[in-house]
Scaffold this motif. Structure first.
Motif, PDB file in Angstrom:
ATOM      1  N   ASP A 145       0.823  -1.207   0.000  1.00  0.00           N
ATOM      2  CA  ASP A 145       0.000   0.000   0.000  1.00  0.00           C
ATOM      3  C   ASP A 145       0.860   1.261   0.000  1.00  0.00           C
ATOM      4  N   ILE A 146       1.947   1.225   0.773  1.00  0.00           N
ATOM      5  CA  ILE A 146       2.843   2.382   0.842  1.00  0.00           C
ATOM      6  C   ILE A 146       3.467   2.642  -0.525  1.00  0.00           C
ATOM      7  N   GLU A 147       3.897   1.578  -1.185  1.00  0.00           N
ATOM      8  CA  GLU A 147       4.483   1.731  -2.531  1.00  0.00           C
ATOM      9  C   GLU A 147       3.476   2.332  -3.495  1.00  0.00           C
ATOM     10  N   ALA A 148       2.225   1.871  -3.434  1.00  0.00           N
ATOM     11  CA  ALA A 148       1.186   2.398  -4.328  1.00  0.00           C
ATOM     12  C   ALA A 148       0.930   3.877  -4.048  1.00  0.00           C
ATOM     13  N   ASP A 149       0.918   4.248  -2.771  1.00  0.00           N
ATOM     14  CA  ASP A 149       0.688   5.648  -2.414  1.00  0.00           C
ATOM     15  C   ASP A 149       1.823   6.537  -2.921  1.00  0.00           C
ATOM     16  N   ILE A 150       3.059   6.061  -2.803  1.00  0.00           N
ATOM     17  CA  ILE A 150       4.201   6.820  -3.313  1.00  0.00           C
ATOM     18  C   ILE A 150       4.099   6.963  -4.834  1.00  0.00           C
ATOM     19  N   ALA A 151       3.713   5.892  -5.513  1.00  0.00           N
ATOM     20  CA  ALA A 151       3.556   5.937  -6.972  1.00  0.00           C
ATOM     21  C   ALA A 151       2.513   6.978  -7.369  1.00  0.00           C
ATOM     22  N   ARG A 182      -5.447  -3.933  -9.616  1.00  0.00           N
ATOM     23  CA  ARG A 182      -4.564  -4.916  -8.984  1.00  0.00           C
ATOM     24  C   ARG A 182      -5.367  -6.113  -8.495  1.00  0.00           C
ATOM     25  N   THR A 183      -4.913  -7.287  -8.879  1.00  0.00           N
ATOM     26  CA  THR A 183      -5.544  -8.497  -8.364  1.00  0.00           C
ATOM     27  C   THR A 183      -4.866  -8.947  -7.072  1.00  0.00           C
ATOM     28  N   LEU A 184      -3.651  -8.456  -6.861  1.00  0.00           N
ATOM     29  CA  LEU A 184      -2.915  -8.769  -5.634  1.00  0.00           C
ATOM     30  C   LEU A 184      -3.095  -7.621  -4.658  1.00  0.00           C
ATOM     31  N   GLU A 185      -3.683  -7.900  -3.515  1.00  0.00           N
ATOM     32  CA  GLU A 185      -3.984  -6.849  -2.557  1.00  0.00           C
ATOM     33  C   GLU A 185      -2.858  -6.628  -1.546  1.00  0.00           C
ATOM     34  N   LYS A 186      -2.068  -7.662  -1.302  1.00  0.00           N
ATOM     35  CA  LYS A 186      -1.021  -7.547  -0.292  1.00  0.00           C
ATOM     36  C   LYS A 186       0.212  -8.301  -0.744  1.00  0.00           C
ATOM     37  N   LEU A 187       1.369  -7.661  -0.583  1.00  0.00           N
ATOM     38  CA  LEU A 187       2.635  -8.294  -0.946  1.00  0.00           C
ATOM     39  C   LEU A 187       3.590  -8.166   0.239  1.00  0.00           C
ATOM     40  N   PRO A 188       3.902  -9.275   0.904  1.00  0.00           N
ATOM     41  CA  PRO A 188       4.824  -9.211   2.045  1.00  0.00           C
ATOM     42  C   PRO A 188       6.196  -8.699   1.604  1.00  0.00           C
ATOM     43  N   ILE A 189       6.849  -7.983   2.487  1.00  0.00           N
ATOM     44  CA  ILE A 189       8.183  -7.476   2.169  1.00  0.00           C
ATOM     45  C   ILE A 189       9.134  -8.627   1.853  1.00  0.00           C
TER      46      ILE A 189
END
Length: 236
Positions: A145-151, A182-189
């Motif tokens: 989510d943080i990456e998407a917000d930065i994008a 996005r079909t992927l809602e969460k991506l673990p670090i």
């Protein structure tokens, strides 16, 4: 009207007519790998993957072009910086000019007190002057989510007038949120870090290692489109 003046007038008129209706060339942005100064090996591995994800999200926007990650990596390798090398603003601007970019994005990420933060800065390539700075903080588990917000914030900054970075300039294309479609809602670090290591292996010419790591990522997260696309490239 003298012959010379008449000729100048004709050339000017023809040039104006020829250029009429032609769209202005889109500005180009180069997104470099972000810096990390911490001791967490998992976060340290994230540099290349984070840049790849941001490039993918920004490429989906209209109103500007984005330099391919592979092209930037090729030039960085030629500068003998390596995957762990850091680019200062001047050297990033030099590479930006080579690829024809007018804007460049650099940044850093870190973790503190259980919080994860990404900061990004957009510069004018020609002058190396910072135009915009954006940042997002959240829980480590909310990395995707943080990456998407930065994008999203970077897309708005790219479409701004360079002064008010929080909104696009009048007439600019609408920014489509990175999460759209996005079909992927969460991506673990941890998975993002494995994806990043795969890209590093590919950049080093170790395709077998890259395939092994990408297969693991796709097995863990079948809906992670970027990983599937990278794996497909290697399997051709």
């Amino acid at each position: 009207m003298s012959g010379i003046v008449w000729l100048v007038w004709i050339v000017t008129a023809v040039s104006a007519w020829a250029g009429k209706g032609k769209p202005e060339p889109l500005p180009t942005v180069a997104v470099f790998s972000f810096d990390y100064d911490g001791a967490d090996a998992e976060l340290a591995a994230l540099r290349t993957g984070l840049a790849s994800m941001l490039i993918s999200d920004l490429t989906a926007q209209q109103g500007f072009e984005v330099v391919e990650r592979e092209r930037l990596q090729q030039l960085i390798a030629e500068q003998e910086l390596g995957k762990s090398g850091k680019l200062d603003t001047d050297r990033a601007a030099k590479i930006g000019k080579i690829v024809g970019a007018q804007r460049m994005v650099v940044g850093r990420y870190f973790e503190f007190g259980g919080r994860f933060r990404i900061d990004a800065r957009m510069f004018d390539v020609e002058t190396s002057v910072q135009l915009c700075g954006v940042g997002v903080t959240g829980h480590r588990d909310a990395f995707f989510d943080i990456e998407a917000d930065i994008a999203d914030k970077l897309a708005i900054a790219m479409l701004s007038d360079g002064k008010n970075c929080k909104q696009p300039r009048p007439g600019a294309p609408e920014v489509v949120p990175a999460k759209t479609g996005r079909t992927l809602e969460k991506l673990p670090i941890s998975t993002a870090a494995t994806y990043s290591r795969a890209l590093d292996a590919k950049d080093e010419g170790n395709d077998d290692k890259a395939k092994e790591l990408l297969n693991k990522v796709v097995e863990d997260e079948p809906e992670f489109t970027l990983a599937k696309e990278e794996l497909a490239k290697l399997l051709k």
